[in-house]
Structure formats: C-alpha cells, structure tokens
Design a protein around this motif. Structure first.
Motif, PDB file in Angstrom:
ATOM      1  N   TYR A  45       0.817  -1.211   0.000  1.00 41.51           N
ATOM      2  CA  TYR A  45       0.000   0.000   0.000  1.00 41.51           C
ATOM      3  C   TYR A  45       0.859   1.274   0.000  1.00 41.51           C
ATOM      4  O   TYR A  45       0.600   2.176  -0.819  1.00 41.51           O
ATOM      5  CB  TYR A  45      -0.983  -0.002   1.186  1.00 41.51           C
ATOM      6  N   PRO A  46       1.884   1.390   0.880  1.00 40.99           N
ATOM      7  CA  PRO A  46       2.670   2.640   0.852  1.00 40.99           C
ATOM      8  C   PRO A  46       3.338   2.889  -0.508  1.00 40.99           C
ATOM      9  O   PRO A  46       3.336   4.034  -0.987  1.00 40.99           O
ATOM     10  CB  PRO A  46       3.734   2.411   1.939  1.00 40.99           C
ATOM     11  N   GLU A  94      -2.348  10.215   4.404  1.00 44.52           N
ATOM     12  CA  GLU A  94      -1.525  10.006   3.204  1.00 44.52           C
ATOM     13  C   GLU A  94      -0.130  10.594   3.414  1.00 44.52           C
ATOM     14  O   GLU A  94       0.877   9.990   3.040  1.00 44.52           O
ATOM     15  CB  GLU A  94      -2.178  10.675   1.987  1.00 44.52           C
ATOM     16  N   LYS A  96       1.449  10.980   6.213  1.00 46.47           N
ATOM     17  CA  LYS A  96       2.201  10.142   7.143  1.00 46.47           C
ATOM     18  C   LYS A  96       2.690   8.869   6.437  1.00 46.47           C
ATOM     19  O   LYS A  96       3.858   8.499   6.560  1.00 46.47           O
ATOM     20  CB  LYS A  96       1.339   9.774   8.355  1.00 46.47           C
ATOM     21  N   THR A  97       1.813   8.229   5.676  1.00 46.85           N
ATOM     22  CA  THR A  97       2.182   6.983   4.988  1.00 46.85           C
ATOM     23  C   THR A  97       3.332   7.235   4.004  1.00 46.85           C
ATOM     24  O   THR A  97       4.304   6.475   3.969  1.00 46.85           O
ATOM     25  CB  THR A  97       0.956   6.415   4.226  1.00 46.85           C
ATOM     26  N   ASP A 100       6.612   8.322   5.897  1.00 46.39           N
ATOM     27  CA  ASP A 100       7.220   7.139   6.517  1.00 46.39           C
ATOM     28  C   ASP A 100       7.872   6.261   5.454  1.00 46.39           C
ATOM     29  O   ASP A 100       8.984   5.756   5.652  1.00 46.39           O
ATOM     30  CB  ASP A 100       6.161   6.318   7.276  1.00 46.39           C
ATOM     31  N   TYR A 101       7.188   6.083   4.328  1.00 45.94           N
ATOM     32  CA  TYR A 101       7.701   5.223   3.252  1.00 45.94           C
ATOM     33  C   TYR A 101       9.033   5.749   2.705  1.00 45.94           C
ATOM     34  O   TYR A 101      10.006   5.009   2.617  1.00 45.94           O
ATOM     35  CB  TYR A 101       6.665   5.128   2.129  1.00 45.94           C
TER      36      TYR A 101
END
Ligand code: HEC
Length: 109
Positions: A45-46, A94, A96-97, A100-101
C-alpha cells in the motif's frame, strides 16, 4: 581516389553516430524502466500510494536517492507544488504513509 575515401569516411561517421544515438536511447529507456520498477516495497500500500500521488507529474523518485532529511524538506516543497497546481492536497494519513515510506527507504548519508 581521394574523394571516394572521403565519402567512405563520412558514411562511417554517420553510421557510428546513429549507432551511438540508438545506444543512448536504449540506455536512457532502460534506465527509466529500471527506475520505475525498482521502487522498494513494490506492490505494498505505501509504495502504491507513493507512486500514485507522487508519480503524476514526474516518475516517482526512488526513495534511496535522497536522505531522510532531504525527503522531509522535499515533501514540504512538493505539497506546495501540488497546491499551486491545484491538486488535491494529501490527507494527514496520506502524508504520514508517504513520509514514513520515503524516509524508511531513504539513502544513508
Ligand atoms: C503537481 C505536480 C507534482 C506532483 C503531484 C509532485 N511533484 Fe515532485 N516535482 C514537480 C516538479 C514540477 C518538479 C521539478 C521542479 C521543482 O523542483 O520544483 C518536481 C521535482 C521533484 C523532485 C526532485 C527535486 C530535486 O531537487 O531534484 C522530487 C524528489 C519530487 N519532486 C518528489 C515528489 C514527491 C515525494 C511527491 C509527492 C508528495 C511529488 N514530487 C509530487 C511536480 C510535482
């Protein structure tokens, strides 16, 4: 005698130039394809969210090409670019994801 030799030389040069051009085009296309297929965490997902939101105006940049600190700055810059272009802003989730990615896959200093 001299003229035909010159023509030969010119033909050779032209042939070499077009071969070189073909090689360059192949190399560039190869790199572009590589760039796209080489994103880390492919299919998760990320990775898909990153490619979808950050690959609209340019191919998604490989997270390994920048450090985590550079990504923090770049995320901020790109949100401004997206706003200026009238794109839908990232939701907090979004942001944050994606942050982080890119930071967990970032290159090391
Ligand atoms: C609305 C179009 C658009 C979207 C969407 C977009 N970018 Fe960009 N991006 C640009 C443009 C235009 C440039 C080149 C000019 C610049 O640096 O401002 C760029 C350049 C970049 C660069 C290269 C910067 C450098 O110094 O070489 C990176 C990395 C980048 N974007 C990451 C992202 C990330 C991460 C996202 C998602 C959060 C994203 N982009 C979404 C338009 C976009």
């Amino acid at each position: 005698m001299i003229v035909p030799l010159r023509r030969d030389g010119a033909a050779h040069a032209a042939g070499a130039a077009s071969l070189l051009m073909a090689a360059l085009v192949t190399a560039v296309l190869g790199l572009a394809a590589c760039h796209r297929s080489a994103l880390p965490e492919k299919g998760t997902y990320p990775e898909r969210l990153y490619a979808a939101r950050c690959g609209q105006c340019h191919a998604p940049y490989d997270p390994r090409t920048m450090t985590a600190a550079m990504w923090q700055v770049q995320m901020h810059v790109m949100e401004g670019t997206m706003a200026a272009a009238g794109r839908r802003p990232l939701t907090p989730a979004e942001r944050k994801t994606i942050t982080d990615y890119v930071t967990r896959n970032a290159g090391r200093d």
